[in-house]
Scaffold this motif. Structure first.
Motif, PDB file in Angstrom:
ATOM      1  N   ALA A   1     -12.891  -3.499  -0.289  1.00  0.00           N
ATOM      2  CA  ALA A   1     -12.859  -3.166   1.135  1.00  0.00           C
ATOM      3  C   ALA A   1     -12.915  -1.658   1.351  1.00  0.00           C
ATOM      4  O   ALA A   1     -13.552  -1.175   2.285  1.00  0.00           O
ATOM      5  N   LYS A   2     -12.276  -0.912   0.473  1.00  0.00           N
ATOM      6  CA  LYS A   2     -12.294   0.542   0.587  1.00  0.00           C
ATOM      7  C   LYS A   2     -13.699   1.083   0.355  1.00  0.00           C
ATOM      8  O   LYS A   2     -14.134   2.023   1.030  1.00  0.00           O
TER       9      LYS A   2
ATOM     10  N   GLU B   1       0.847  -1.193   0.000  1.00  0.00           N
ATOM     11  CA  GLU B   1       0.000   0.000   0.000  1.00  0.00           C
ATOM     12  C   GLU B   1       0.877   1.235   0.000  1.00  0.00           C
ATOM     13  O   GLU B   1       1.747   1.398   0.848  1.00  0.00           O
TER      14      GLU B   1
ATOM     15  N   PRO C   1      -8.622  -5.205  -1.674  1.00  0.00           N
ATOM     16  CA  PRO C   1      -8.568  -3.887  -1.040  1.00  0.00           C
ATOM     17  C   PRO C   1      -9.462  -2.851  -1.714  1.00  0.00           C
ATOM     18  O   PRO C   1      -9.906  -1.905  -1.063  1.00  0.00           O
TER      19      PRO C   1
ATOM     20  N   ARG D   1     -15.812   0.288   3.686  1.00  0.00           N
ATOM     21  CA  ARG D   1     -15.135   0.374   4.977  1.00  0.00           C
ATOM     22  C   ARG D   1     -15.978   0.963   6.099  1.00  0.00           C
ATOM     23  O   ARG D   1     -15.675   0.760   7.256  1.00  0.00           O
TER      24      ARG D   1
ATOM     25  N   SER E   1     -11.394  -6.983   8.959  1.00  0.00           N
ATOM     26  CA  SER E   1     -10.394  -6.000   9.375  1.00  0.00           C
ATOM     27  C   SER E   1     -10.595  -4.647   8.702  1.00  0.00           C
ATOM     28  O   SER E   1      -9.849  -3.710   8.978  1.00  0.00           O
ATOM     29  N   HIS E   2     -11.610  -4.541   7.841  1.00  0.00           N
ATOM     30  CA  HIS E   2     -11.830  -3.290   7.109  1.00  0.00           C
ATOM     31  C   HIS E   2     -13.221  -2.690   7.320  1.00  0.00           C
ATOM     32  O   HIS E   2     -13.406  -1.488   7.105  1.00  0.00           O
TER      33      HIS E   2
END
Length: 587
Positions: free
Chosen positions: A394-395, A17, A391, A398, A420-421
């Motif tokens: 997930a973004k 990232e 990801p 979130r 976790s997100h």
């Protein structure tokens, strides 16, 4: 503005990232040295330079020349003997920044794309007259194999440089409204193909707004894509984008490959690595990206040799680079329309009518994501329904809860990653428990997460909403129906074999559409001394093999797929050797 990439920390094939990257107008804003700068930009010793000379050719450039430009084919790797070369990265909006300046004898240019002769994503300016050794792609591959110590140094540097370019947001620019379905799809395509990109919100970024005023796009034109060569695409599909980026090779219709592998999941990648490393000419085709379903796994924790686990993309990215190192050619995205088995050599036909001749073909197409039979599913696939968890998704999710349907290992891995997100993960499982569908370590991991709720005996009935998904209807244990608010639905309910393209070839399939091999083929029996040789992975058509999830009776695990990818190469060697012996005997 922020470049999008994966958060995985597995070096070096998968980009981490990135930190926030601000637009820079001049070289004075160049980034500070990277922690792995010495590995990215090593200097070959004099003795190593002399060994490199045997593989390449001497070239000269004058001040002001360009070794290569972003968006154009790079001739290869230049090993500097004297002179000065500055590498400039651009973000598609006119900003340029210096990445590195080569001044030392023994430094070398380029990144990992040189293994497959793909276009550059940066410019290389000659600042002072240059003398260099040019290693063209085929010469580079030969060097890496014959000079292992030099090859290791060069390979590590080429991979890390691609990571650096991804971190700093050079390459292709995606411009559109945040969360736009097509933009998200293109982000995923570029991420899984490890191609550097920068995503800009068309409604928030001032420079993007100014650019839109010049281009005057219509709503249906989004997302806009600015390729490294300056070409602007309006709402392209993946193949159109790949063509602009130079990702699709030109296949010579007169060249006959020893093996064409259809599918670049773990099985296909393993077959590509082993076949190419043993001297076979190899082409690997996939309609989307390397890795298949395994490539979208957040973390694989039960794969041999990785006690702390490894992300699916990190694993397949390394295999992808490894296969190219040995000379395998990749066509991605290249969708196969048909396999023609009635002739010799065999012919693989693509949807654009390209025909690729092959002495043998390996079917490694895996399976397609299974879709639940619920109303309006297709409408919400572009605005709230997902078949993988990366990801990027997930973004988007979130802040708020998500619903995940499925009870297998893929569902468990996705639940652990999403937990976790996001605020909360609700898991809908059709069965009474996870015991018969998920590995024990994943069951324990899921149960230990405080923000994951498991709902058993659940059946999804319908999706509801306006412009996007808003809620789902379900039937729970005891036949009780209800609704749940859900703006994001992740579906992991298994997959169906991807074998429709085989319909004209006559390859035998089982009643579920998986490819039959060896003794499972109707009418086949154990080989005796007078019968045909035993080839456990060969289909009902000689010279056509099947490996991985697409094969009937296969173990649906990454390690098993990799094992079959290695095993099939030995069977191909025996088949080709037998044909050669037969031709010799009849000559």
């Amino acid at each position: 503005m922020r470049p999008e990439s994966s958060p995985d920390s597995d070096p070096p094939a998968l980009p981490p990232e990135p930190a926030h990257v601000a637009a820079a107008d001049t070289d004075a804003d160049a980034e500070p040295p990277h922690p792995r700068h010495a590995q990215m930009f090593p200097v070959l010793a004099e003795a190593q330079i002399e060994r490199v000379r045997r593989h390449g050719s001497l070239v000269h450039f004058t001040q002001g020349d360009m070794l290569y430009r972003a968006g154009s084919l790079c001739p290869g790797v230049f090993v500097l003997l004297s002179g000065q070369v500055e590498i400039i990265g651009r973000d598609g909006l006119g900003h340029a920044r210096s990445i590195h300046t080569y001044t030392k004898r023994g430094e070398f240019t380029s990144d990992v794309t040189q293994l497959s002769n793909k276009p550059a994503v940066v410019d290389a300016h000659v600042v002072a007259p240059v003398e260099a050794v040019l290693l063209r792609p085929e010469e580079l591959s030969a060097l890496m194999i014959r000079e292992a110590d030099i090859g290791e140094t060069i390979m590590r540097a080429l991979i890390l440089r691609r990571v650096l370019v991804i971190e700093r947001g050079h390459g292709v620019v995606l411009l559109g409204p945040a969360g736009h379905a097509r933009l998200v799809a293109l982000q995923n395509f570029l991420r899984r193909n490890v191609f550097p990109s920068l995503v800009i919100d068309a409604g928030e970024d001032p420079e993007a707004i100014a650019l839109l005023e010049r281009l005057t796009p219509q709503p249906e034109d989004f997302p806009l894509v600015i390729c490294p060569n300056g070409t602007v695409l309006r709402n392209p599909d993946e193949r159109h984008l790949a063509s602009c980026l130079g990702l699709i090779p030109d296949f010579d219709p007169t060249f006959v490959y020893d093996v064409v592998i259809v599918g670049a999941g773990p099985a296909g990648l393993a077959a590509g690595v082993y076949a190419a490393s043993e001297g076979l000419s190899v082409a690997v085709l996939d309609c989307r990206a390397p890795g298949g379903q395994a490539g979208s796994s957040a973390r694989i924790e039960n794969f041999f040799g990785f006690p702390t686990g490894i992300s699916g993309q990190a694993l397949v990215s390394r295999a992808y680079v490894q296969a190219q190192k040995f000379g395998a050619i990749f066509g991605i995205p290249c969708e196969v329309r048909a396999l023609h088995c009635e002739r010799s050599p065999l012919v693989v036909e693509l949807t654009d009518e390209t025909r690729i001749p092959a002495r043998t073909v390996v079917i490694a197409t895996g399976a397609e994501y299974r879709r639940p039979a619920v109303d309006d599913l297709a409408r919400f696939e572009s605005c709230g329904v997902y078949y993988w968890a990366t990801p990027i998704e997930a973004k988007l999710c979130r802040k708020g809860p998500v619903l995940l349907v499925g009870g297998g290992n893929s569902a468990g891995q996705a639940a652990v990653f999403l937990a976790s997100h996001v605020d909360h993960v609700h898991m809908f499982v059709r069965g009474a428990s996870l015991e018969h569908s998920m590995s024990r370590y994943l069951i324990e991991r899921v149960r230990a997460l405080p923000n994951v709720t498991l709902h058993t005996g659940m059946a999804l009935l319908a999706l509801e909403g306006g412009a996007g998904l808003e809620r789902v209807r379900y039937r729970g244990a005891g036949g009780i129906e209800g609704t749940m608010t859900a703006q994001h639905l992740f579906v992991f309910i298994g997959a169906d074999p991807n074998t429709a393209w085989l319909r004209d070839c006559g390859v035998a399939l089982d009643d579920k559409g998986f490819v039959l091999t060896d003794a499972d083929i109707p009418g086949a029996g154990p080989s005796d001394g007078a019968g045909p040789p035993v080839r456990p992975l060969q289909t009902s058509v000689e010279g056509v093999f099947a490996i991985g999830d697409v094969r009937s009776g296969s173990t649906k695990r990454v390690a098993s797929a990799v094992g079959e990818g290695a095993a099939v190469v030995a069977q191909i060697h025996r088949l080709l050797a037998g044909r050669t012996a037969q031709r010799t005997a009849t000559a």
